[in-house]
Every structure is written in structure tokens, then in C-alpha cells.
Design a protein around this motif. Structure first.
Motif, PDB file in Angstrom:
ATOM      1  N   LEU A 162       0.713  -1.077   0.108  1.00  0.00           N
ATOM      2  CA  LEU A 162       0.119   0.050   0.213  1.00  0.00           C
ATOM      3  C   LEU A 162       0.646   1.081   0.139  1.00  0.00           C
ATOM      4  O   LEU A 162       1.749   1.348   1.136  1.00  0.00           O
ATOM      5  CB  LEU A 162      -0.666  -0.165   1.140  1.00  0.00           C
ATOM      6  N   SER A 163       0.464   2.101  -0.781  1.00  0.00           N
ATOM      7  CA  SER A 163       1.334   3.263  -0.995  1.00  0.00           C
ATOM      8  C   SER A 163       0.394   4.606  -0.651  1.00  0.00           C
ATOM      9  O   SER A 163      -1.101   4.411  -1.442  1.00  0.00           O
ATOM     10  CB  SER A 163       2.447   3.413  -2.047  1.00  0.00           C
ATOM     11  N   LEU A 164       1.122   6.262  -0.769  1.00  0.00           N
ATOM     12  CA  LEU A 164       0.605   6.618  -1.451  1.00  0.00           C
ATOM     13  C   LEU A 164      -0.006   7.006  -2.654  1.00  0.00           C
ATOM     14  O   LEU A 164      -1.000   7.071  -2.653  1.00  0.00           O
ATOM     15  CB  LEU A 164       1.229   8.365  -1.013  1.00  0.00           C
ATOM     16  N   ASP A 165       0.511   6.573  -3.455  1.00  0.00           N
ATOM     17  CA  ASP A 165       0.265   6.664  -5.050  1.00  0.00           C
ATOM     18  C   ASP A 165      -0.980   5.597  -4.822  1.00  0.00           C
ATOM     19  O   ASP A 165      -1.699   5.787  -6.404  1.00  0.00           O
ATOM     20  CB  ASP A 165       1.472   6.407  -6.013  1.00  0.00           C
ATOM     21  N   ARG A 166      -1.826   4.677  -4.458  1.00  0.00           N
ATOM     22  CA  ARG A 166      -2.657   3.575  -5.073  1.00  0.00           C
ATOM     23  C   ARG A 166      -2.914   4.498  -4.089  1.00  0.00           C
ATOM     24  O   ARG A 166      -4.089   4.364  -4.895  1.00  0.00           O
ATOM     25  CB  ARG A 166      -2.132   1.920  -4.537  1.00  0.00           C
ATOM     26  N   ARG A 212      -3.344  19.623   9.069  1.00  0.00           N
ATOM     27  CA  ARG A 212      -3.368  19.345   7.610  1.00  0.00           C
ATOM     28  C   ARG A 212      -1.847  19.349   8.018  1.00  0.00           C
ATOM     29  O   ARG A 212      -0.909  18.309   6.746  1.00  0.00           O
ATOM     30  CB  ARG A 212      -3.137  20.962   6.951  1.00  0.00           C
ATOM     31  N   ALA A 213      -0.850  19.772   8.512  1.00  0.00           N
ATOM     32  CA  ALA A 213       0.419  19.926   8.724  1.00  0.00           C
ATOM     33  C   ALA A 213       0.429  18.813   9.073  1.00  0.00           C
ATOM     34  O   ALA A 213       2.340  18.453   8.525  1.00  0.00           O
ATOM     35  CB  ALA A 213       0.847  21.204   9.876  1.00  0.00           C
ATOM     36  N   GLN A 214       0.200  17.967   9.968  1.00  0.00           N
ATOM     37  CA  GLN A 214       0.775  16.618   9.995  1.00  0.00           C
ATOM     38  C   GLN A 214      -0.030  16.128   9.106  1.00  0.00           C
ATOM     39  O   GLN A 214       0.307  14.231   9.305  1.00  0.00           O
ATOM     40  CB  GLN A 214      -0.157  16.000  11.499  1.00  0.00           C
ATOM     41  N   LEU A 215      -0.582  15.985   7.967  1.00  0.00           N
ATOM     42  CA  LEU A 215      -0.878  14.835   7.054  1.00  0.00           C
ATOM     43  C   LEU A 215       0.400  13.767   6.738  1.00  0.00           C
ATOM     44  O   LEU A 215       0.218  12.747   6.418  1.00  0.00           O
ATOM     45  CB  LEU A 215      -1.928  15.491   6.313  1.00  0.00           C
ATOM     46  N   GLU A 216       0.973  14.275   6.214  1.00  0.00           N
ATOM     47  CA  GLU A 216       2.696  13.510   5.609  1.00  0.00           C
ATOM     48  C   GLU A 216       3.337  13.028   6.577  1.00  0.00           C
ATOM     49  O   GLU A 216       2.875  10.909   6.681  1.00  0.00           O
ATOM     50  CB  GLU A 216       3.227  14.593   4.632  1.00  0.00           C
ATOM     51  N   PRO A 217       3.374  13.173   7.768  1.00  0.00           N
ATOM     52  CA  PRO A 217       3.694  12.373   8.718  1.00  0.00           C
ATOM     53  C   PRO A 217       2.985  11.132   9.038  1.00  0.00           C
ATOM     54  O   PRO A 217       3.378   9.929   9.373  1.00  0.00           O
ATOM     55  CB  PRO A 217       4.881  12.838   9.437  1.00  0.00           C
ATOM     56  N   GLU A 218       1.291  11.572   9.731  1.00  0.00           N
ATOM     57  CA  GLU A 218       0.221  10.340  10.056  1.00  0.00           C
ATOM     58  C   GLU A 218       0.840   9.484   8.595  1.00  0.00           C
ATOM     59  O   GLU A 218       0.235   8.057   9.632  1.00  0.00           O
ATOM     60  CB  GLU A 218      -1.037  11.136   9.968  1.00  0.00           C
ATOM     61  N   LEU A 219       0.241   9.863   7.191  1.00  0.00           N
ATOM     62  CA  LEU A 219      -0.203   9.037   7.002  1.00  0.00           C
ATOM     63  C   LEU A 219       1.485   8.202   6.279  1.00  0.00           C
ATOM     64  O   LEU A 219       1.096   6.627   6.114  1.00  0.00           O
ATOM     65  CB  LEU A 219      -0.137   9.488   5.018  1.00  0.00           C
ATOM     66  N   ASP A 220       2.226   8.250   6.372  1.00  0.00           N
ATOM     67  CA  ASP A 220       4.084   8.307   6.742  1.00  0.00           C
ATOM     68  C   ASP A 220       3.723   6.555   7.397  1.00  0.00           C
ATOM     69  O   ASP A 220       4.310   5.896   7.377  1.00  0.00           O
ATOM     70  CB  ASP A 220       4.882   8.270   6.636  1.00  0.00           C
ATOM     71  N   ARG A 221       3.677   6.794   8.605  1.00  0.00           N
ATOM     72  CA  ARG A 221       3.229   6.269   9.727  1.00  0.00           C
ATOM     73  C   ARG A 221       2.567   4.706   9.451  1.00  0.00           C
ATOM     74  O   ARG A 221       2.342   4.089  10.001  1.00  0.00           O
ATOM     75  CB  ARG A 221       3.352   6.767  10.994  1.00  0.00           C
ATOM     76  N   PHE A 222       1.314   5.728   8.552  1.00  0.00           N
ATOM     77  CA  PHE A 222       0.100   4.679   9.045  1.00  0.00           C
ATOM     78  C   PHE A 222       0.575   3.484   7.567  1.00  0.00           C
ATOM     79  O   PHE A 222       0.887   2.016   8.372  1.00  0.00           O
ATOM     80  CB  PHE A 222      -1.461   5.089   7.966  1.00  0.00           C
ATOM     81  N   ALA A 241      -6.627  -0.775  11.342  1.00  0.00           N
ATOM     82  CA  ALA A 241      -6.279   0.146   9.929  1.00  0.00           C
ATOM     83  C   ALA A 241      -7.746   0.517   9.533  1.00  0.00           C
ATOM     84  O   ALA A 241      -7.300   1.707   8.907  1.00  0.00           O
ATOM     85  CB  ALA A 241      -5.652  -0.716   8.940  1.00  0.00           C
ATOM     86  N   HIS A 242      -8.558   0.278   9.684  1.00  0.00           N
ATOM     87  CA  HIS A 242     -10.407   0.909   9.982  1.00  0.00           C
ATOM     88  C   HIS A 242      -9.959   2.190  10.327  1.00  0.00           C
ATOM     89  O   HIS A 242     -10.031   3.641  10.014  1.00  0.00           O
ATOM     90  CB  HIS A 242     -11.083  -0.238   9.937  1.00  0.00           C
ATOM     91  N   LEU A 243     -10.119   1.858  11.940  1.00  0.00           N
ATOM     92  CA  LEU A 243      -9.822   2.748  12.653  1.00  0.00           C
ATOM     93  C   LEU A 243      -8.951   4.195  12.432  1.00  0.00           C
ATOM     94  O   LEU A 243      -9.174   5.505  11.960  1.00  0.00           O
ATOM     95  CB  LEU A 243     -10.409   2.681  14.260  1.00  0.00           C
ATOM     96  N   TRP A 244      -7.902   3.695  12.034  1.00  0.00           N
ATOM     97  CA  TRP A 244      -6.482   4.693  12.444  1.00  0.00           C
ATOM     98  C   TRP A 244      -6.677   5.246  10.994  1.00  0.00           C
ATOM     99  O   TRP A 244      -6.920   6.564  10.325  1.00  0.00           O
ATOM    100  CB  TRP A 244      -5.833   3.974  11.945  1.00  0.00           C
ATOM    101  N   PHE A 245      -7.223   4.782   9.473  1.00  0.00           N
ATOM    102  CA  PHE A 245      -6.868   5.205   8.525  1.00  0.00           C
ATOM    103  C   PHE A 245      -8.472   6.797   8.732  1.00  0.00           C
ATOM    104  O   PHE A 245      -8.103   7.790   7.753  1.00  0.00           O
ATOM    105  CB  PHE A 245      -6.957   4.354   7.327  1.00  0.00           C
ATOM    106  N   HIS A 249      -8.168  10.852   7.972  1.00  0.00           N
ATOM    107  CA  HIS A 249      -9.501  11.421   6.607  1.00  0.00           C
ATOM    108  C   HIS A 249      -8.072  11.976   5.749  1.00  0.00           C
ATOM    109  O   HIS A 249      -8.062  13.844   5.440  1.00  0.00           O
ATOM    110  CB  HIS A 249      -9.838  12.126   7.859  1.00  0.00           C
ATOM    111  N   PRO A 250      -7.292  11.778   5.103  1.00  0.00           N
ATOM    112  CA  PRO A 250      -6.479  12.085   4.022  1.00  0.00           C
ATOM    113  C   PRO A 250      -6.236  13.573   3.008  1.00  0.00           C
ATOM    114  O   PRO A 250      -5.934  13.570   2.202  1.00  0.00           O
ATOM    115  CB  PRO A 250      -5.546  10.665   3.371  1.00  0.00           C
ATOM    116  N   PHE A 251      -8.494  13.057   2.702  1.00  0.00           N
ATOM    117  CA  PHE A 251      -8.634  12.901   1.319  1.00  0.00           C
ATOM    118  C   PHE A 251     -10.015  14.321   1.386  1.00  0.00           C
ATOM    119  O   PHE A 251     -10.597  14.419   2.664  1.00  0.00           O
ATOM    120  CB  PHE A 251      -8.930  12.072   0.536  1.00  0.00           C
ATOM    121  N   ASP A 252      -9.789  15.168   0.384  1.00  0.00           N
ATOM    122  CA  ASP A 252     -11.413  16.184   0.910  1.00  0.00           C
ATOM    123  C   ASP A 252     -12.988  14.893   0.738  1.00  0.00           C
ATOM    124  O   ASP A 252     -13.595  15.522   1.833  1.00  0.00           O
ATOM    125  CB  ASP A 252     -11.154  16.952  -0.407  1.00  0.00           C
TER     126      ASP A 252
END
Length: 420
Positions: A162-166, A212-222, A241-245, A249-252
Motif C-alpha cells: 500500500l502506497s500513497l500513489d495507490r 493538515r501540517a501533520q498529514l504527510e507524517p501521519e500517513l507515512d506512519r500508517f 486499519a479501518h479506525l486509524w485511516f 481522513h487524508p482526502f477532501d
């Protein structure tokens, strides 16, 4: 802010660009900011220490294994029964069952968000992705195609990291048309919260996502955890995984649909021999309870012990096995039916009507088959319909119910599906 009970209607995810607010505050990881929601301001004291991600040890989730033994065992037993049932099917029949399950999943995951997808369009999209015959009469729907693509990728590529690109590709598939209010295929540019409108002037904010400022590091960690957490029980891992992701809430928009696809991916990784376990149809059935369970789990006061959430989630996994198990039973019953009656003289009109009844399942064809329904389905005269139905009843293919104008015909399900 006025407090009311959680509305049974779907909460609305709202994106905020930060217009009119101090940008330094918005970009700060500190939760002490004012956020506008439908014309009201959320006071600082109602933001501070409200959500789970505000804990200093976030996301170090904990749970009590002794309290998960019961629901976890029940879920594994349900999955085992489903796997055993699926092994009886022929490869062709299994693909047909899988297509029906994924069609229901696509319609359901969209319905949870209040969006309608034509089931015929969804079925055609699923068939295309599975390499099955496609109904040429089904209307083409780009949204259905996008949902089908996401479901297919989550099911057919469980070993792909699983990746950000995916995730961004999934997001683009869900939103095939450009929208000025959504950053499509990229992380949200601002704040997001989930609310229920009480009135034009007032809303209840159920949840605010990480700044928003935490989004990238939060996603990387997930993503690092998701791609390396195989030691955790697969069903528990899917619940985490369900609760964490969904908390990140990374998208609009589209976070719920992507979260459920992610959950199905985790379940596929846990049970790669059984790709028909899917959660959206079940979640749609218990949608108010789902939102209530999420809101409770995401509350700061609950701490990082997510045992109650996992208990709820594992219970739903067990219940989610019921629908595909019924579809498998129906498929087996259909095979038994045609093996039993294939030597009968059955014309194409009769075969079409029988397949329609068999596909609907027990109780699925409301009111049974009548002369009028048969005539409309096969484009024949009422006299021909009456004669065809009478012939099917005399051969045992159908059972007569009622009399006179109330006469209808049903499949002899009791002889096809063994009682438990």
C-alpha cells in the motif's frame, strides 16, 4: 454549541480552506484553533482534548485480548464456514458468486455516502474487471467503473504494498469528473471535519481530522505499519486499519469508501483464499451504529484503548459472512435445480423465468411468478404464459401457491437448500 443525539442520517464531511482564519494557527499541529462550521465557531475548549489523535502517545493503540476472545473466535468460525461453503463451488460458479458479492459491495459502499449507483451498471463494471460476460444492455456509468476499479484492485492485488500513489489512484477512480470543491487524486489542502446539520445556522461536529501540517507524517506512519504488521491477527489488524485511516481522513472526500476498500484489502491479506468477505453491505445495514461506534472510538475521553471498537468491528465481520454464504447457498441450489430438471422439456421462455426466480433466491421475487409477470418478462401472450407456468408446475419445477386470480408459482426451495 447545542448538544443533541447523533443523527441517524449520514454525517457530512466538510472541507475548510481556512479562509478568514489565521493561517499559522491552521498549519500548527496544536488543536487550539477556531474552525468555522456552517456559520458557527467551535470554541477552543470544545476542540482541545476532544479527539483520539490529540493524545501524546497517538497512535499507540492498545486493546484487551481477553475481551476480544469471544468476538474474534466467532468471526473466525464464520469465515471458516464461508470458506468451506465456497470450496464446494465450481470455478465458474465461484466467479459468479464473487461478481454478485462485489456488485452488492459497490452499490453499498456508495449508498453509505448517500450516492446511488445503478446495480446493472455496477454489475457490468465488476464483470469487466473479472473477465466475465458483460450485459450489453447495462448503462455505462463512470462512477460505477471507478468503484469497480477500486474494489478489483483491493481484491486482486493483496500482496502489492500500500502506497500513497495507490491511494491517490483509488481517489481519482472514485471521482472521474473534476470538481471545484475537491482536490482529486491528492491529499486535502486544508482542514476536514465531520458534522451533522441541525439547522441552517447550527451543526454538531462529530469529528475533526488531524491538522493538515501533520498529514504527510501521519500517513507515512500508517503506511509503514500497514505494510509490516503481519504479526497481528488479521481481523484485528483490519479493524485497527479501518479506525486509524478514517481518523487520519487524508482526502477532501471519499475517505469512507477508501477506508472500506482498505479494510477489504486487509481482510484479503488475512484470508487470501477467501476474497468474498466484504464489509460495506454489512455496514450499510447498521449505518447509525457504525457512526456511533466510530464517534465513540475517536473521542479523546476513550483514550487509546480501542477494545470496544474492535469488539464491534469483529462482530460485524462475523455478520458480514452471512450474505455471501446465502449467495453461495443460492448458487448451489441453482446447480442442484438444473441437475434435477435439466432432462425436462423446458423452452427458452420457461428457462428465462426459472433463472429469474433462482437468481432472486428464496423470498427474493416478491409475490412469486404470476401469469402477468411471466408474460411481461418473456414478451409472450397471457395465454402462452399461463400454459408455460402450468407445464412447469406439472413437471415439479414450480410449486403452485394460491388459486384463481391470486395464483402464483415459486421454486421448491425446501428441496434444494438443506435446513440447518
Amino acid at each position: 454549541m447545542k448538544r443533541t443525539r447523533l443523527s441517524p442520517s449520514k454525517p457530512v464531511a466538510v472541507h475548510h480552506s481556512g479562509e478568514g482564519l489565521d493561517q499559522n494557527l491552521l498549519d500548527s499541529p496544536s488543536p487550539k484553533v477556531l474552525c468555522r462550521a456552517s456559520g458557527i465557531l467551535i470554541p477552543k475548549e470544545q476542540i482541545q482534548d476532544r479527539w483520539i489523535w490529540q493524545h501524546a502517545d497517538w497512535p499507540a493503540f492498545t486493546w484487551q485480548w481477553d475481551q476480544l476472545v469471544g468476538p474474534l473466535g466467532t468471526a473466525h468460525q464464520a469465515l471458516g464456514r464461508l470458506q468451506m461453503a465456497g470450496r464446494v463451488l465450481s470455478p465458474k460458479a465461484f466467479q459468479e458468486v464473487l461478481a454478485e458479492v462485489l456488485t452488492q459491495e459497490g452499490v453499498s459502499t456508495s449508498a453509505i455516502e448517500g450516492e446511488h449507483i445503478n446495480p446493472a451498471s455496477m454489475a457490468a463494471s465488476v464483470a469487466r474487471h473479472l473477465g466475465l460476460p458483460v450485459d450489453s444492455n447495462a448503462p455505462f456509468d463512470r462512477k460505477a467503473e471507478g468503484v469497480g476499479a477500486v474494489l478489483s484492485d483491493a481484491m486482486q492485488n493483496p500482496s502489492t504494498p500500500l502506497s500513497l500513489d495507490r491511494l491517490c489512484r483509488w481517489h481519482r477512480a472514485l471521482f472521474p469528473k473534476s470538481r471545484p470543491d475537491i482536490a482529486i487524486g491528492m491529499l486535502r489542502p486544508g482542514l476536514v471535519h465531520v458534522e451533522t446539520r441541525v439547522s441552517e445556522e447550527e451543526s454538531i461536529v462529530h469529528f475533526m481530522a488531524v491538522p493538515r501540517a501533520q498529514l504527510e507524517p501521519e500517513l507515512d506512519r500508517f503506511l509503514e505499519w500497514f505494510n509490516s504488521s503481519s504479526s497481528t491477527d488479521g481481523l484485528v489488524r483490519a479493524g485497527v486499519a479501518h479506525l486509524w485511516f478514517v481518523t487520519i481522513h487524508p482526502f477532501d472526500d471519499g475517505n469512507g469508501r477508501i477506508t472500506r476498500a482498505l479494510t477489504d484489502l486487509a481482510l484479503s491479506q488475512a484470508h487470501d483464499s477467501d476474497p468474498i468477505v466484504r464489509m460495506s453491505s454489512r455496514i450499510l445495514q447498521v449505518r447509525p451504529d457504525y457512526y456511533a461506534a466510530l464517534e465513540s472510538a475517536q473521542a479523546f475521553r476513550q483514550g487509546l484503548d480501542i477494545t470496544p471498537w474492535l469488539q464491534w468491528f469483529l462482530t460485524q465481520v462475523a455478520e458480514a459472512c452471512t450474505q455471501p454464504e446465502q449467495i453461495i447457498q443460492r448458487s448451489l441450489a441453482k446447480g442442484t435445480f438444473w441437475a434435477r430438471y435439466n432432462d425436462k422439456q423446458i423452452n427458452e421462455r420457461q428457462r428465462k423465468a426459472l433463472n429469474r426466480l433462482l437468481d432472486a433466491g428464496p423470498g427474493g421475487f416478491e409475490g412469486g411468478m404470476t401469469t402477468r409477470k411471466f408474460a411481461a418478462l418473456t414478451s409472450c401472450s397471457p395465454i402462452t404464459a399461463s400454459r408455460d407456468l402450468a407445464d412447469l408446475a406439472s413437471s415439479g419445477c414450480l410449486i403452485v401457491v394460491g388459486a384463481g386470480r391470486s395464483t402464483s408459482y415459486i421454486i421448491p426451495w425446501d428441496s434444494l437448500i438443506p435446513s440447518k
